[in-house]
Design an enzyme around this catalytic site. Sequence first.
Site, PDB file in Angstrom:
ATOM      1  N   GLU A 147       2.443  -7.000 -18.947  1.00 46.56           N
ATOM      2  CA  GLU A 147       2.107  -6.164 -17.800  1.00 46.56           C
ATOM      3  C   GLU A 147       1.068  -5.109 -18.144  1.00 46.56           C
ATOM      4  OE1 GLU A 147       5.810  -5.637 -14.729  1.00 46.56           O
ATOM      5  OE2 GLU A 147       6.109  -4.836 -16.746  1.00 46.56           O
ATOM      6  N   TRP A 193      -3.332  -2.288  -2.039  1.00 46.66           N
ATOM      7  CA  TRP A 193      -3.191  -3.362  -3.022  1.00 46.66           C
ATOM      8  C   TRP A 193      -3.442  -4.646  -2.258  1.00 46.66           C
ATOM      9  CZ3 TRP A 193       0.039  -7.630  -3.769  1.00 46.66           C
ATOM     10  CH2 TRP A 193       0.033  -8.175  -5.066  1.00 46.66           C
ATOM     11  N   LYS A 214       7.042  -6.548 -20.344  1.00 48.11           N
ATOM     12  CA  LYS A 214       6.415  -5.245 -20.526  1.00 48.11           C
ATOM     13  C   LYS A 214       5.082  -5.377 -21.250  1.00 48.11           C
ATOM     14  CE  LYS A 214       8.977  -2.706 -18.337  1.00 48.11           C
ATOM     15  NZ  LYS A 214       8.986  -3.857 -17.445  1.00 48.11           N
ATOM     16  N   HIS A 272      13.070 -27.012 -29.914  1.00 45.89           N
ATOM     17  CA  HIS A 272      12.929 -27.943 -28.794  1.00 45.89           C
ATOM     18  C   HIS A 272      11.560 -27.816 -28.134  1.00 45.89           C
ATOM     19  CE1 HIS A 272      17.085 -29.185 -29.097  1.00 45.89           C
ATOM     20  NE2 HIS A 272      17.461 -27.918 -29.099  1.00 45.89           N
ATOM     21  N   ARG A 307       1.428   2.650  -5.781  1.00 49.30           N
ATOM     22  CA  ARG A 307       1.799   1.583  -4.846  1.00 49.30           C
ATOM     23  C   ARG A 307       0.621   0.664  -4.537  1.00 49.30           C
ATOM     24  NH1 ARG A 307       6.681   2.642  -1.856  1.00 49.30           N
ATOM     25  NH2 ARG A 307       5.936   1.144  -0.326  1.00 49.30           N
ATOM     26  N   LYS A 335       3.705  -1.086  -7.619  1.00 45.24           N
ATOM     27  CA  LYS A 335       5.081  -0.694  -7.930  1.00 45.24           C
ATOM     28  C   LYS A 335       6.101  -1.357  -7.020  1.00 45.24           C
ATOM     29  CE  LYS A 335       8.196   1.876 -10.053  1.00 45.24           C
ATOM     30  NZ  LYS A 335       8.539   1.618 -11.464  1.00 45.24           N
ATOM     31  N   ASN A 363       1.183  -1.502   5.963  1.00 46.77           N
ATOM     32  CA  ASN A 363       1.775  -2.032   4.745  1.00 46.77           C
ATOM     33  C   ASN A 363       2.576  -3.268   5.131  1.00 46.77           C
ATOM     34  OD1 ASN A 363       2.795  -2.397   2.208  1.00 46.77           O
ATOM     35  ND2 ASN A 363       4.263  -0.724   2.294  1.00 46.77           N
ATOM     36  N   GLY A 364       2.297  -4.408   4.510  1.00 45.70           N
ATOM     37  CA  GLY A 364       3.010  -5.644   4.831  1.00 45.70           C
ATOM     38  C   GLY A 364       2.048  -6.791   5.025  1.00 45.70           C
ATOM     39  N   CYS A 420       0.831  -1.194   0.000  1.00 52.18           N
ATOM     40  CA  CYS A 420       0.000   0.000   0.000  1.00 52.18           C
ATOM     41  C   CYS A 420       0.860   1.236   0.000  1.00 52.18           C
ATOM     42  CB  CYS A 420      -0.876   0.014   1.247  1.00 52.18           C
ATOM     43  SG  CYS A 420       0.086   0.140   2.764  1.00 52.18           S
ATOM     44  N   GLU A 440      12.494  -9.254 -20.989  1.00 53.08           N
ATOM     45  CA  GLU A 440      11.987  -7.980 -20.492  1.00 53.08           C
ATOM     46  C   GLU A 440      10.900  -7.418 -21.396  1.00 53.08           C
ATOM     47  OE1 GLU A 440      11.458  -4.413 -18.334  1.00 53.08           O
ATOM     48  OE2 GLU A 440      12.048  -6.459 -17.848  1.00 53.08           O
TER      49      GLU A 440
END
Length: 610
Positions: free
Chosen positions: A494, A80, A491, A510, A27, A605, A106-107, A2, A487
Amino acid sequence: MCGIVGYIGKRDVAPLLLEGLQRLEYRGYDSAGLVITGKPASGKTSATLKMVKAKGRVRDLEARVPKRFAGTTGIAHTRWATHGAPSDENAHPHMDPEGKVALVHNGIIDNADELRTKLVSDGVVFLSETDTEVVTHLIARSHAPTLEEKVRQAVRTIEGTYGIAVMHADFPDRIVVARNGSPVVLGIGEKEMFVASDVAALVSHTRQVVTLDDGEMATLKADDFRTYTTEGSRTSATPTTVEWEAESYDMGGHDTYMHKEISEQADAVDRVLRGRIDDRFSTVHLGGLNLDAREARGVRRVKILGCGTSYHAGLIGAQLIEELARIPADAEPASEFRYRNPVVDPDTLYVAVSQSGETYDVLAAVQELKRKGARVLGVVNVVGSAIARETDGGVYVHAGPEVCVVSTKCFTNTVVSFALLALHLGRIRDLSVADGKRIIEGLRKLPAQISEILASEDDIAKLAQEYAGANSMMFIGRVRGYPVALEASLKLKEISYIHAEAYPASELKHGPLALIEPALPTVAIVPDDELLEKNRAALEEIKARSGPILAVAHAPQEKADHTIVVPKNETELDSILMGIPLQLLAYHTALALGRDIDKPRNLAKSVTVE
């Protein structure tokens, strides 16, 4: 996870809290809430806590705040979800039934179920599904004479990670905060104090901050603050000055933070190079490493640990270290490393990578490595962050504030930082002066070459329109190109929500080749290096099966349907440039699909929980 904001002073607090939540919405953004208190009524010592919460974005909360909602002290939160679905009830702050205690957190509280069971058996009624509410009831039920002791008793009882801010109706002159594994930053003002989980919420009001350490608490009053341990011992806290101005966190005329941050990469790379290049000895200065030449020569292996984008940067970093310094190097997700009981070798140099410097899995890996006597360096963006403080030394990547949930400029600067580290180690060992000079010249070319790539944005946007209809995409690369493919794949998924997979180009036959068909586009990383013909052979395999191909290369590719041409640098540094047009491709694909680019669903984030 959060964003936490708190204020105590003389100003009207609700607008300050809402502004802070807006700055921290990256966040967490599935619900939000705030609680405020004014001065106690005449003749009374207790105040009334007033709370408003809402599922959804901060704008949904703002719409619910009454016009008359005056107060001078308050705490707020944007969430979040971890425990319990997004809802009004599960939104923070959480209060006890009597309305005495309000708390934001937060946690994750690991022993929440055990504590909840005991509290329920004692007659406590829970109003939410969250682990956080447990802490609220522990504080409310405490008979300790001070708020500080009530909070101290509670945090001694819980297990897990937390950054908390607490208000109590019987102690309206203070906010008490505590930290263990989740960031808490104090903002020092003129007869006013702030608290937040990120300096982004503070810089428009003060640039003087104090960052709490794990196991540390603080009491904020309007004209003072003090810090102490959870055991009660006083600690010394000297404010430091935040590097960035408030304007650094604004959108700067761009439609999204992601677009702004992509466009800032030339300047960001120039910044990470500035003052570090040593032309006399064809090397670089990295004074923060705390690693002298004798110690550097004693390194027998390098292990890089990161999560998500930082892990991908670490993969490129490991290749750079092997190529330039000739030290065996590899990268591994920190979230896996910390759980597999790894062998910790005293001759291995460990490097922890995190944009925020607070990523919990990376921080936990650092703490385990330090416990076992390892030497650990940090590669982080945020000065004074937990990983920066807990490591033996390191490199700041100086990307500047990155607000969009997905990382762009910080990824690029992290890879450049690894190039600097690799050059530094290489010149101490066996890299020649000529090769050192060659790499330095390549590094200096990067800002102008990045600007050249960004100038082709309109062409990339047109390509994105063509590929936005795909249900799935394949990304391939070989050796240096494979981490770029990983990467780029990340992106795209996401922010566009298009399914995407990345494979080494050599692995196509393969298994993944079975997926190739006209409906599955492949994005191929094709640098002009010693593997060029091998990569072209992979394009032949795809084209023979009617698969559409978008190549990222240094020259047009005959077998590709489209090619994004990027400027050539030194072979070792080419991967830095080849990822940038794919950031733009992901951005414009998501834009074409109408996605919420800065706040993709289900993501946040700073990942400060497991």
